[in-house]
Design an enzyme around this catalytic site. Structure first.
Site, mmCIF file in Angstrom:
data_model
loop_
_atom_site.group_PDB
_atom_site.id
_atom_site.type_symbol
_atom_site.label_atom_id
_atom_site.label_comp_id
_atom_site.label_asym_id
_atom_site.label_seq_id
_atom_site.Cartn_x
_atom_site.Cartn_y
_atom_site.Cartn_z
ATOM 1 N N PRO A 88 4.796 -31.309 26.011
ATOM 2 C CA PRO A 88 3.561 -30.598 26.382
ATOM 3 C C PRO A 88 2.317 -31.475 26.392
ATOM 4 O O PRO A 88 2.101 -32.299 25.498
ATOM 5 C CB PRO A 88 3.474 -29.501 25.319
ATOM 6 C CG PRO A 88 4.909 -29.226 24.965
ATOM 7 C CD PRO A 88 5.577 -30.568 25.006
ATOM 8 N N CYS A 89 1.475 -31.236 27.405
ATOM 9 C CA CYS A 89 0.275 -32.050 27.620
ATOM 10 C C CYS A 89 -0.981 -31.551 26.910
ATOM 11 O O CYS A 89 -1.859 -32.365 26.583
ATOM 12 C CB CYS A 89 -0.033 -32.131 29.118
ATOM 13 S SG CYS A 89 1.288 -32.853 30.108
#
Length: 438
Positions: A88-89
């Site tokens: 996840p960013c």
């Protein structure tokens, strides 16, 4: 020289999404033995496309939290050739709060520990450009240190998708790590030397497919004479399918694109933009093409409704970039070419303050930090050291004590990130926000 180019290499992919990285790695010669994705819609797309390729998508693709043993058991995949993923960013995005290790969605440090347990020959992790900034210098240093302790040589690099045939800039920060016997054969992929295609050139045929008059469509294409802004809008927290925040919408408007939404279909005969609108909206098929699903990568089918499909595309790693990295990793694993060390990152120091505190046996003051750094060749003033300490405190426990003379001392404590601890707060926060995590 090593085995034949036809040697089959295996990959376990985490946070696989709808398959952008999967497709690129497949074309680079890697066969998936497991792919894990939290979002059931993206997993359905990936499973569907693996089935279309004659693979057992039902067996390969698992849906759920990748950190749960029931979803991915590291002991089942020890010595796989490649562990890959796009974790996840949001923990690192400049568009968010950049909580890093304190964000329940952060799986980067966990993935590094997973690498240590699975012992793949190579590791590939990609994330947003924000992870390359000063805010996360200690985080990056910690990752390299942990990889080294696991027996890997790691290196970071910022890559632009436009350098590999994708018609948007889309910078991504990539970590490659390999066992030493393969690391000396690794070379980062070189940018493709060719004229960059424009948005208009890329999408003209799709704009005309429902009868929009050639002179109108060609006029639009001539105005769309640059590469695209980075495709965004993939988060579940984002309201609907549009092409990004205000700044991105302005950039799209300069290309003659209405970024306020995504169209169900291309313009038909007689279509003209409404007053005040810069031009047509894009369809999900057009967005997918901008994201790299074109040419040899075009044979990919997305499942779901428009907004769901757009999010799958918006979260994806462009297949051509994944292919380029996959080719480079494959060549290293097959020991193609002449051996040479991974020069930059073997002894790289991303954060000298973190490095000093890690090795310190007792608490130190800011002045002592400055003096010790100067002796090591780093010239940092007090304000800069204090900024480092503030950033460090967001990802690590920092013990501060005041001496009798009122001067503060600092000692580095534990890393805050989730690395698999059963007692970590990540579990409760993740369960509370599962429906909104993408």
């Amino acid at each position: 020289m090593a085995a034949s180019d036809q040697q089959e290499l295996t990959v376990v992919e985490i946070c696989a999404g709808a398959g952008g990285q999967s497709l690129g790695l497949e074309q680079a010669g890697f066969t998936h033995v497991r792919a894990v994705e939290l979002d059931p819609n993206a997993a359905a797309t990936l499973r569907h496309n693996l089935n279309r390729r004659g693979l057992d998508g039902e067996e390969i693709v698992k849906v759920g939290d990748v950190a749960e043993l029931s979803v991915l058991n590291p002991s089942d995949h020890v010595d796989v050739d490649l562990l890959a993923g796009g974790v996840p960013c949001p923990p690192f995005s400049i568009a968010g709060k950049q909580l890093g290790a304190s964000d329940e969605r952060d799986l980067f440090a966990w993935a590094v520990e997973l690498c240590g347990r699975m012992k793949p020959k190579a590791l590939l992790l990609e994330n947003v450009r924000g992870l390359s900034g000063n805010r996360f210098s200690a985080y990056r240093q910690h990752v390299l240190d942990r990889l080294r302790s696991h027996g890997y040589v790691g290196e970071w690099r910022l890559l632009n998708a436009s350098d590999y045939g994708v018609v948007q800039l889309r910078p991504r920060f990539v970590l490659i790590a390999l066992r030493p016997e393969y690391a000396e054969y690794f070379r980062w992929p070189e940018p493709i030397e060719r004229d960059k295609q424009t948005v208009g050139e890329l999408l003209l045929d799709l704009m005309m497919e429902r009868g929009w008059e050639p002179e109108q469509a060609e006029s639009w294409a001539a105005s769309a004479n640059d590469i695209a802004p980075t495709i965004v809008g993939g988060s579940k927290k984002h309201g609907g399918a549009d092409l990004g925040p205000t700044r991105a919408k302005r950039a799209w408007a300069l290309l003659g694109v209405d970024a306020m939404g995504v169209a169900d279909e291309a313009p038909s005969f007689g279509w003209r933009p409404e007053p005040g609108k810069p031009g047509p909206k894009l369809t999900t098929e057009m967005v997918a093409r901008i994201q790299g699903w074109t040419g040899e990568f075009a044979d990919w089918e997305f499942l779901g409704r428009k907004t769901t499909v757009y999010r799958q595309i918006g979260n994806a790693f462009p297949p051509p970039v994944a292919r380029a990295l996959g080719d480079a990793i494959r060549n290293a694993l097959l020991k193609v070419g002449e051996a040479r060390p991974m020069i930059e990152e073997q002894d790289a120091i991303h954060d000298p303050v973190y490095t000093l505190l890690k090795s310190a046996t007792r608490p130190v003051t800011v002045d002592q930090i400055a003096s010790k750094l100067l002796n090591s060749g780093f010239v940092l003033g007090v304000p800069e050291i204090e900024r480092h300490l503030v950033n460090l405190s967001r990802d690590f426990e920092i013990a501060m004590e005041e001496r009798a003379n009122g001067v503060l001392t600092f000692k580095l404590g534990a890393f805050r990130a989730f690395v698999g601890q059963e007692t970590h707060s990540r579990h409760e926060l993740f369960d509370e926000n599962r429906a909104r995590i993408s």
